[in-house]
Design a protein around this motif. Structure first.
Motif, mmCIF file in Angstrom:
data_model
loop_
_atom_site.group_PDB
_atom_site.id
_atom_site.type_symbol
_atom_site.label_atom_id
_atom_site.label_comp_id
_atom_site.label_asym_id
_atom_site.label_seq_id
_atom_site.Cartn_x
_atom_site.Cartn_y
_atom_site.Cartn_z
ATOM 1 N N GLN A 74 0.867 -1.454 0.028
ATOM 2 C CA GLN A 74 -0.045 -0.015 0.004
ATOM 3 C C GLN A 74 0.950 1.234 0.093
ATOM 4 O O GLN A 74 0.599 2.207 -0.794
ATOM 5 N N LEU A 75 1.846 1.222 0.728
ATOM 6 C CA LEU A 75 2.804 2.463 0.811
ATOM 7 C C LEU A 75 3.640 2.581 -0.499
ATOM 8 O O LEU A 75 3.420 3.874 -0.895
ATOM 9 N N ARG A 76 3.946 1.613 -1.157
ATOM 10 C CA ARG A 76 4.522 1.705 -2.357
ATOM 11 C C ARG A 76 3.567 2.479 -3.543
ATOM 12 O O ARG A 76 3.863 3.242 -4.258
ATOM 13 N N TRP A 77 2.322 1.973 -3.403
ATOM 14 C CA TRP A 77 1.204 2.279 -4.403
ATOM 15 C C TRP A 77 1.250 3.948 -3.928
ATOM 16 O O TRP A 77 1.173 4.666 -5.026
ATOM 17 N N VAL A 78 0.844 4.145 -2.962
ATOM 18 C CA VAL A 78 0.373 5.731 -2.399
ATOM 19 C C VAL A 78 1.390 6.681 -2.754
ATOM 20 O O VAL A 78 1.287 7.918 -3.077
ATOM 21 N N LEU A 79 2.625 6.068 -2.110
ATOM 22 C CA LEU A 79 3.893 7.073 -2.381
ATOM 23 C C LEU A 79 4.123 7.408 -3.703
ATOM 24 O O LEU A 79 4.635 8.636 -4.184
ATOM 25 N N GLY A 95 3.272 10.787 -5.877
ATOM 26 C CA GLY A 95 4.478 11.677 -5.964
ATOM 27 C C GLY A 95 5.427 12.213 -4.752
ATOM 28 O O GLY A 95 6.005 13.401 -4.957
ATOM 29 N N ALA A 96 4.926 12.023 -3.586
ATOM 30 C CA ALA A 96 5.637 12.348 -2.424
ATOM 31 C C ALA A 96 6.870 12.456 -2.230
ATOM 32 O O ALA A 96 7.666 11.598 -2.596
ATOM 33 N N CYS A 97 7.269 13.636 -1.884
ATOM 34 C CA CYS A 97 8.925 13.783 -1.957
ATOM 35 C C CYS A 97 9.419 13.761 -0.410
ATOM 36 O O CYS A 97 10.525 13.651 -0.171
ATOM 37 N N LEU A 125 11.163 4.260 -5.284
ATOM 38 C CA LEU A 125 10.528 5.605 -5.283
ATOM 39 C C LEU A 125 11.584 6.611 -5.325
ATOM 40 O O LEU A 125 11.967 7.346 -4.471
ATOM 41 N N PRO A 126 12.136 7.104 -6.538
ATOM 42 C CA PRO A 126 13.223 8.129 -6.680
ATOM 43 C C PRO A 126 13.053 9.354 -5.975
ATOM 44 O O PRO A 126 13.801 10.148 -5.645
ATOM 45 N N GLN A 127 11.801 9.765 -6.304
ATOM 46 C CA GLN A 127 11.159 11.213 -5.866
ATOM 47 C C GLN A 127 11.338 11.470 -4.387
ATOM 48 O O GLN A 127 11.115 12.503 -3.753
#
Length: 646
Positions: free
Chosen positions: A113-118, A122-124, A144-146
């Motif tokens: 779920q974290l991977r999908w939402v982040l 596009g949370a930095c 999540l490179p961003q």
């Protein structure tokens, strides 16, 4: 009736953003108590200490300066995976001071779920509570490179950021704040996801301001006694739009806001008693547990019969008062008023004391509260104002009118909003609290871009890595295809009765038996849960010969129920040979009561008592305690088959 609307009570937000109210209140009433927090490490223990409006504004400003030094500014999204702590409120208004956006998450979010939402948002950056949460984020960070920052509350990130912001001038924050406009995104709040992946709802500053200002204008007098500063204890998950709305409403209204991280009854109820809220915001599950717990305590004290008689009087009294308020009756008679006064001293007052003694009105949202329970609580002096809404409507879009609640409904449209019932029974809504669309990668989006004001490209962004235009990397957000000329199809089915909305179920959840009979499981499940023993109910029957149900039992009530039977022994009067047999009979009586208003074709013909409750840990309920129907069907496929093989 297929349409109903009410004129607006408030002007829409014309300029600025949500953070302005923090600084304006501090300038107007600097000594007003704004926050109450406890001294324990996570704010869940110790005495309550108040923070004034001036102190809160100063703390928000200092944190905002620290966030600037970390490159946070216009259009940046910062996620939160925390319980309901005062730091959530502090961070939110600090970010809104900079034109940044919040992305609330549930603390129990899985790595998937974290991977999908982040990734979708596009949370930095992300704020977590403790090391375990940080490790969960660390397990998905490679994709999540961003994501540039992970800030940990228990590691002192607030103090660290505040210290880092010391060299920054106050005016740098205010320059950002003054450039915020109502159409900007304030939050991306993800749906609970009862089916499929959660979708990110883009909620603007204007959406939240419209929702909160309408409640303050129309229902503010219910929040406390005249001349009394209302005090609200926030304990709803801030990952849900309901929890976010309560926070913003309190700050905009100048209410005293407390936070309670734990929602376990063992910690929550003492917190409520010590904080003594003037109004309570919760979900139906809370009120069902509250009532069952009160009855259990009465039975333990040997006053179970008195409690039941008192609540029967309470129900009749509230029903008569409701009819009078709606112009359909004379009100409670003299005899009923006399009995009600006696039980108020003996029972109802103790019930109110459990909520701190000052609560007279409460708000319920998330799902429909049963009419039976609403009447019983109202007659006991705790009037429940049931509301209806979605994440997409920034919480409530309908609510019970002040002084004229109609129990068993979810009220009338909020002032400024409209409700339309489509030909197939689907509820459509429109109003200033309806969102503009979903995040760009969420399911069901169309291709037309959400509008952002174009005059903010010159907004200052000191220390910021990306360009300052509004939306930044998030300009791919879209309007959702179910928005038709501003109307949102909710997916819920219902009808209007004199402007009051009655929700009968979810469009996609309607059961059609093999004989072609349509049945809404919601009504049956609500009726089953009216029995104190039954915690949850899951009705099945799609393409089956008849309707059946899986039920779970409340462990605390069950324990007390068994103790009450043990004193009679195995051959006591009116009881079966074994506790198991009597338990089956008791649940059977609950099923019969639920069936009493239905035809045989719509009635539950078979049921199974499950050994444990559906839980969030198993992924079977949402954080607002709605059933995840597809997951329950998969996990209990064998039990469902047995319901029909019998």
């Amino acid at each position: 009736m297929r349409d109903y609307s009410l004129p607006s009570l408030v002007e829409p937000l014309r300029s600025g953003g949500l953070a302005d109210s923090v600084y304006e209140l501090a300038a107007r009433e600097p000594g007003l108590p704004q926050l109450a927090r406890r001294e324990g490490p996570d704010g869940s223990t110790g005495p309550w200490r108040e923070m004034t409006a001036a102190a809160f504004a100063s703390t928000v400003l200092k944190l905002a300066k620290g966030l600037l030094t970390q490159g946070i500014g216009f259009g940046d999204r910062v996620a939160f995976m925390t319980r309901t702590r005062h730091e959530w409120t502090l961070f939110s208004f600090a970010l809104w001071s900079l034109g940044a956006q919040v992305v609330p998450l549930y603390p129990a979010s899985s790595p998937e779920q974290l991977r999908w939402v982040l990734g979708d948002s596009g949370a930095c950056a992300i704020v977590v509570e403790h090391e375990t949460d940080a490790m969960t984020v660390g397990s998905v960070v490679d994709g999540l490179p961003q994501l540039r920052h992970i800030w940990q509350l228990d590691a002192g990130c607030v103090a660290w950021l505040t210290e880092a912001g010391r060299p920054v001038e106050d005016n740098e924050v205010h320059r950002h704040r003054w450039a915020v406009v109502p159409e900007m995104t304030a939050a991306v709040i993800y749906t609970s996801g009862t089916t499929g992946r959660p979708r990110g709802c883009v909620i603007t500053h204007r959406n939240l301001a419209s929702e909160c200002d309408t409640i303050l204008a129309g229902w503010g007098r219910l929040m406390g006694e005249p001349g009394q500063q209302p005090s609200i204890l926030a304990f709803l998950p801030v990952g849900h739009v309901y929890g976010v709305m309560v926070t913003v409403m309190c700050i905009r209204g100048g209410y005293l806001l407390g936070h309670q991280p734990s929602i376990s009854a063992k910690e929550l109820m003492p917190a409520i008693r010590s904080f003594r809220p003037t109004c309570l915001y919760a979900v139906p599950y809370f009120f069902e547990k509250f009532y069952a717990g009160a009855r259990m305590m009465a039975e333990k004290a040997g006053r179970g019969v008195m409690f039941d008689r008192a609540m029967a009087v309470s129900r009749r009294y509230a029903e008569a008062a409701e009819a009078q308020a709606l112009g359909a009756g004379p009100g409670p008679g003299a005899g009923l008023r006399a009995r009600h006064a006696v039980y108020d001293r003996l029972v109802y007052r103790q019930l109110r004391d459990v909520l701190g003694g000052r609560t007279r009105n409460v708000v319920s949202a998330g799902s429909t509260l049963s009419r039976e329970l609403g009447l019983k609580l109202a007659g006991a002096g705790i009037v429940v104002y049931d509301c209806y809404g979605l994440t997409e409507t920034t919480c409530a879009i309908t609510a019970q009118p002040p002084g004229r609640p109609r129990f068993g409904t979810v009220g009338r449209p909020m002032p400024g909003a409209s409700v339309h019932i489509a030909r197939d029974g689907e509820v459509w809504v429109r109003g200033p609290m309806v969102f503009p669309g979903y995040t760009g990668r969420s399911e069901g989006t169309a291709t037309r871009h959400a509008a952002y004001p174009g005059d903010l490209r010159a907004a200052p962004a000191p220390g910021q890595g990306q360009g300052p235009e509004v939306g930044g990397a998030h300009a791919q957000d879209h309007y959702e295809e179910t928005l038709r000329d501003g109307w949102l199809g909710t997916g819920d089915v219902g009808y209007l009765d004199d402007g009051y909305l009655v929700i009968t179920g979810r469009k996609k959840d309607v059961i059609i038996t093999s004989s072609g009979r349509s049945v809404s499981p919601l009504m049956l499940e609500t009726r089953l849960r009216a029995h104190p023993l039954i915690s949850q109910a899951f009705v099945v029957g799609d393409e089956r010969p008849y309707v059946a149900a899986l039920v779970t039992l409340d462990p605390e009530v069950l324990e007390q129920w068994r103790k009450g039977r043990e004193q009679w022994g195995p051959s006591g009067p009116g009881y079966g040979n074994t506790p198991a047999e009597e338990l089956e009979r008791e649940v059977g009586r609950a099923v019969a009561a639920a069936n009493s208003a239905l035809s045989r074709a719509e009635s539950i013909r078979s049921y199974r008592i499950l050994p444990e409750e559906f839980s969030m840990a198993d992924g079977l309920v949402t954080p607002s305690f709605k059933l995840r129907r597809a997951e329950i069907t998969r996990m209990y496929a064998a039990e469902i088959e047995e319901l029909y093989s019998e």
